[in-house]
Design an enzyme around this catalytic site. Sequence first.
Site, mmCIF file in Angstrom:
data_model
loop_
_atom_site.group_PDB
_atom_site.id
_atom_site.type_symbol
_atom_site.label_atom_id
_atom_site.label_comp_id
_atom_site.label_asym_id
_atom_site.label_seq_id
_atom_site.Cartn_x
_atom_site.Cartn_y
_atom_site.Cartn_z
ATOM 1 C CD GLU A 7 -2.799 -1.091 0.098
ATOM 2 O OE1 GLU A 7 -3.226 -0.094 -0.270
ATOM 3 O OE2 GLU A 7 -3.046 -2.044 -0.717
ATOM 4 C CD1 TRP B 277 -1.255 -0.540 -3.627
ATOM 5 C CD2 TRP B 277 -1.519 0.724 -5.745
ATOM 6 N NE1 TRP B 277 -1.783 -1.256 -4.825
ATOM 7 C CE2 TRP B 277 -2.123 -0.734 -5.919
ATOM 8 C CE3 TRP B 277 -1.824 1.789 -6.759
ATOM 9 C CZ2 TRP B 277 -2.767 -1.031 -7.169
ATOM 10 C CZ3 TRP B 277 -2.504 1.332 -8.050
ATOM 11 C CH2 TRP B 277 -2.994 -0.003 -8.267
ATOM 12 C CD1 TRP C 253 -17.270 12.600 -16.397
ATOM 13 C CD2 TRP C 253 -17.949 10.457 -15.891
ATOM 14 N NE1 TRP C 253 -16.173 11.847 -16.447
ATOM 15 C CE2 TRP C 253 -16.509 10.536 -15.992
ATOM 16 C CE3 TRP C 253 -18.847 9.367 -15.259
ATOM 17 C CZ2 TRP C 253 -16.023 9.245 -15.655
ATOM 18 C CZ3 TRP C 253 -18.052 8.135 -15.029
ATOM 19 C CH2 TRP C 253 -16.795 8.015 -15.371
ATOM 20 C CG ASN D 35 -8.120 3.114 0.427
ATOM 21 O OD1 ASN D 35 -7.841 4.038 -0.082
ATOM 22 N ND2 ASN D 35 -7.887 1.826 -0.083
ATOM 23 C CD1 TRP E 76 -13.146 11.063 -13.753
ATOM 24 C CD2 TRP E 76 -11.614 12.156 -12.605
ATOM 25 N NE1 TRP E 76 -11.927 11.726 -14.490
ATOM 26 C CE2 TRP E 76 -11.273 12.484 -13.773
ATOM 27 C CE3 TRP E 76 -10.738 12.893 -11.577
ATOM 28 C CZ2 TRP E 76 -9.881 13.195 -14.104
ATOM 29 C CZ3 TRP E 76 -9.556 13.587 -11.786
ATOM 30 C CH2 TRP E 76 -9.208 13.739 -13.286
ATOM 31 C CD1 TRP F 167 -10.778 10.976 -5.634
ATOM 32 C CD2 TRP F 167 -12.726 10.429 -6.519
ATOM 33 N NE1 TRP F 167 -11.952 11.398 -4.714
ATOM 34 C CE2 TRP F 167 -13.080 11.061 -5.215
ATOM 35 C CE3 TRP F 167 -13.909 10.552 -7.426
ATOM 36 C CZ2 TRP F 167 -14.413 11.119 -4.805
ATOM 37 C CZ3 TRP F 167 -15.173 10.530 -7.104
ATOM 38 C CH2 TRP F 167 -15.331 10.729 -5.791
#
Length: 475
Positions: free
Chosen positions: A273, A276, A304, A339, A357, A380
């Site tokens: 993590e 990441w 969107w 998360n 987003w 996102w």
Amino acid sequence: MKRVIHWFRRDLRITDNSALGAACSTGAEIVPVYILSKWTSPHRWTGANRQHFLCGCLNSLANNLESVGGRLIIRQGDPVEVLAALVKESGAKAIFFHRDPDPHGRTVEARLATWAATKGVLLKDFKDVCVHERRDVLTATGQPFRVFTPYAKAWRMVQRPEIGPRAKNLRTPHGLASLPLPTVATWNLSPPSANVLEAGEKAARRRLSRFLDHGLSTYTIHRNDLARGSTSRLSQDLRFGLLSIREVFQQVEDCANSLPAAGRDSAAKFAAELIWREFYMQILWHFPHVLETAFSPKFAGLKWPGNPKDFERWTAGETGFPVVDAAMRELRGTGFMHNRARMITAMFLTKDLHLDWRMGEAYFLHLLTDGEIASNNGGWQWSAGTGADAAPYFRIQNPWTQTRRFDPDGAYIKKWIPELRDVAPEKFFAPPASGRLAPHYPPPMLDHAAARNSTLDIFARHSAGQQPAAEAVAR
């Protein structure tokens, strides 16, 4: 050198601070400075929670510097102009600082380098925000990675920098003016209503110790449990540099060595993590366009077609989907969101409400104490299906089944939605048969299955070069 400047940025600590350590080794006297941003209106990338936490961090840093003989100088304004003035006032011959991973910071560094070259001032920049940054981890052909798994494999093959000592016996010259330590009023903000975590290096180190002792060995088992609180809660500490990322990796590794096999697997998952985080920072470094548009070229310009009015219900935690609403209320109440909940709420905004987003990205950064531009953007775009290592757009999380998996006894939902405290938890696993779960809680604002089908249509039409169908947003 007789006198040098250390410019604090995202390294608000005196332990294992590479730039500060080098400054102390170079200069007989150190001018530690933090430069406050000068905006005083709503800001795209931050809000009261994060600025309040920053103020606490600076107060802690000032005390820590005093404990080793130094003094924190506070200035405000354009960083290049402030540093130029401070060099003139102090007679400093060099400026030490760490490199910023964000585009704005890179622009400032380039301007500072141009100024320093004309004035004969030595600039020494250091790697501090990441273990490996910028061009440290590349493919065999020298290109940036676009997918996490091969990036992580290559990341682990690069030698980690050594951990440095705690600064001590730091001397700051007398007579340099300083602004008082800031409050949120410095930026014309009101004190936050959220219950923000304690700031400062000591508080961060306590959080790290607590996680290593009580959370690391079972991280894989409990990390997605929304109610348990089994995450490390170190994100804001890494965002502001209260902890050295090098030291965090080292302590995780040292702790893992004393654990059984299952505990070592959990430690490896936690380390992944953290990787990441570095993956998203190198994405932002190599592809800064992600702050404005989709990472994936095939989804650039995706429309969107959702109703902007639905955004208000999402932010208020009144969608009628309990797990979504609990998460949004957690964010407002604490400046933090689990998360797993971030993924659920982000997919709901994009894949159920069909809203851009970027609306959610900005809203999160406005409230999150740990608001990290790279990670927030990466998360996102991942949820929206437009980003690096993105979940395929047709992978759409169902809020009802996510609740069954990650809040099976309803503890998380009931904590944040008092209207639902008397509702049996199994009723959170599917849309209510009678329309409402409780008298004072709204019914679901949409049918998830229908919204999912609309999402598939939106992406399919974009791929075919067509506009979204009007019925794609009908409810």
